[in-house]
Scaffold this active site. Structure first.
Site, PDB file in Angstrom:
ATOM      1  N   THR A   1      -1.324   1.037  -4.274  1.00 35.58           N
ATOM      2  CA  THR A   1      -2.451   1.677  -4.960  1.00 35.58           C
ATOM      3  C   THR A   1      -3.155   0.746  -5.950  1.00 35.58           C
ATOM      4  OG1 THR A   1      -1.020   2.534  -6.715  1.00 35.58           O
ATOM      5  CG2 THR A   1      -1.395   3.958  -4.802  1.00 35.58           C
ATOM      6  N   ASP A   2      -2.451  -0.283  -6.433  1.00 38.89           N
ATOM      7  CA  ASP A   2      -3.044  -1.095  -7.503  1.00 38.89           C
ATOM      8  C   ASP A   2      -4.377  -1.715  -7.098  1.00 38.89           C
ATOM      9  OD1 ASP A   2      -1.143  -0.546  -9.395  1.00 38.89           O
ATOM     10  OD2 ASP A   2       0.078  -2.299  -8.953  1.00 38.89           O
TER      11      ASP A   2
ATOM     12  N   THR B   1       3.920   0.924  -3.021  1.00 44.02           N
ATOM     13  CA  THR B   1       5.025   1.768  -3.494  1.00 44.02           C
ATOM     14  C   THR B   1       5.502   2.736  -2.428  1.00 44.02           C
ATOM     15  OG1 THR B   1       4.247   1.592  -5.763  1.00 44.02           O
ATOM     16  CG2 THR B   1       5.608   3.495  -5.259  1.00 44.02           C
TER      17      THR B   1
ATOM     18  N   SER C   1       0.604  -4.562  -3.713  1.00 43.99           N
ATOM     19  CA  SER C   1      -0.821  -4.897  -3.583  1.00 43.99           C
ATOM     20  C   SER C   1      -1.359  -5.663  -4.791  1.00 43.99           C
ATOM     21  CB  SER C   1      -1.661  -3.649  -3.323  1.00 43.99           C
ATOM     22  OG  SER C   1      -1.863  -2.917  -4.499  1.00 43.99           O
TER      23      SER C   1
END
Ligand code: ASN
Length: 365
Positions: free
Chosen positions: A114-115, A34, A83
């Site tokens: 971040t995932d 992101t 990700s």
């Protein structure tokens, strides 16, 4: 990809580089996420010119904060991804990129979605054992240019810690804290403080404008891995070689069997209850024991977010022990599964794999 190829740090250029460590630039590797995304008709997607956008954003920081930043070189991995699409092949690509370049740099910052950031960070820790400088993974919950974005703060913190020579491990800089990569999980899907390290204290934090390291919590002060990188080929295991099975009340032995009996499956992570309990169903325990007997590497983590396992403490946990399932102690699911992948990708015997799984390699347990 070739066979496992441990790279000796001493011969990778780390010690032969004539430029003093603190004068070398930090390397920023951009993998996606992101942080670098822009709005498109299909929703947020990776945008162009990440380096230019990042440098322009850093130029907006107050001069005193800019003065605290190390100089850095920027490299984008192709293609930049969300990700959620990452696989063990991406962990491997990143591990090799860092291993090849780290000797010429004071430290490395990885910009990542971040995932699955914690999966990548955990995997990097196993691949980069014996690291003698910082590798700091960060990302953002909001795009760099979005109002109220956390991106710039996170990048600033990551850059500061990536130039801190006392940090010698893979860490995650996020929302004002530095966390051990292999101990961290994503705990929130929206909050800017999205990550937590439930069973290990922060390695550092932002205090006013300073990035403060707590060196006593660093890997160096505790156990360290062997002084070499381990860069095995994760490709075959990326085809579904390791499975993750979370128990639920009512789970059936045939369901566990269906996961584990497939020849392509070489290891599995079981998410069990509380301190290490499973249903006392002989057929289910038999399915686990059978898979173990076939040489499949099985480990268990707790479904609780903190506290870890005490296998055998309850009668309901005895079956797991008897079936030969390894305890992951208080490891995160990310740390345990990436470790199974890492060990299964190497030409090791079953006993050696089991013993290494139980041994702390990079502060993961
Ligand atoms: N879906 C994004 C990713 O993991 C989420 C983020 O970066 N905040 O790439």
């Amino acid at each position: 990809m070739g066979p496992p190829s441990p790279i000796d740090l001493m011969s990778s250029g780390a010690c032969m580089n004539v430029i003093p460590l603190d004068e070398r630039p930090v390397l920023v590797l951009y993998a996606g996420g992101t942080l670098g995304m822009v709005a498109t008709p299909q929703g947020l997607a990776p945008g162009d010119d990440m380096e230019g956008r990042l440098r322009r954003a850093l130029d907006t920081l107050p001069p005193t904060r800019q003065a605290g930043l190390p100089h850095f070189v920027f490299r984008a991995l192709e293609p930049a991804i969300d990700s959620s699409a990452a696989t063990p092949r991406d962990w491997q690509q990143l591990g090799r990129s860092v291993a090849a370049a780290v000797g010429d740099h004071a430290g490395v910052v990885v910009l990542h979605g971040t995932d699955t950031l914690t999966w990548t960070a955990a995997s990097l820790a196993y691949q980069l054992q014996g690291l003698d400088r910082p590798v700091v993974v960060t990302g953002a919950m909001l795009p760099l240019e979005a109002e109220g974005s956390d991106a710039l703060d996170n990048v600033e913190l990551a850059l500061r810690f990536a130039a801190e020579p006392r940090l010698q491990e893979v860490a995650i800089a996020f929302a004002g804290r530095l966390l051990r990569g292999v101990r961290t999980r994503k705990r929130h899907s929206e909050a800017l403080s999205a990550f937590d390290s439930p069973d290990y204290p922060p390695l550092g934090e932002r205090v006013d404008a300073d990035a403060v390291l707590f060196p006593g919590r660093g890997l160096e002060a505790q156990q360290r891995g062997a002084p070499r990188f381990e860069l095995p080929d994760y490709g075959p295991l990326a085809e579904g070689g390791v499975v993750r099975i979370a128990l639920w009340p009512g789970i059936q032995s045939w369901q566990v069997e269906a996961w584990l009996a497939d020849d392509r499956v070489r290891g599995g992570l079981l998410e069990v209850w509380g301190a290490g309990n499973v249903p006392s169903d002989p057929a289910l325990l038999g399915a686990l024991a059978r898979a173990g007997g076939e040489g499949k590497l099985l480990a268990a983590v707790s479904q609780c977010t903190a506290g870890g396992l005490a296998p055998g403490h309850y009668a309901a946990g005895q079956g797991l022990v008897q079936a030969g399932v390894l305890s992951s102690d208080a490891m995160t699911a990310e740390a345990a599964l990436t470790k199974l992948v890492h060990l299964l990708a190497q030409p090791l015997g079953n006993d050696e794999r089991r013993q290494r799984f139980l041994t702390p390699l990079v502060g993961e347990r």
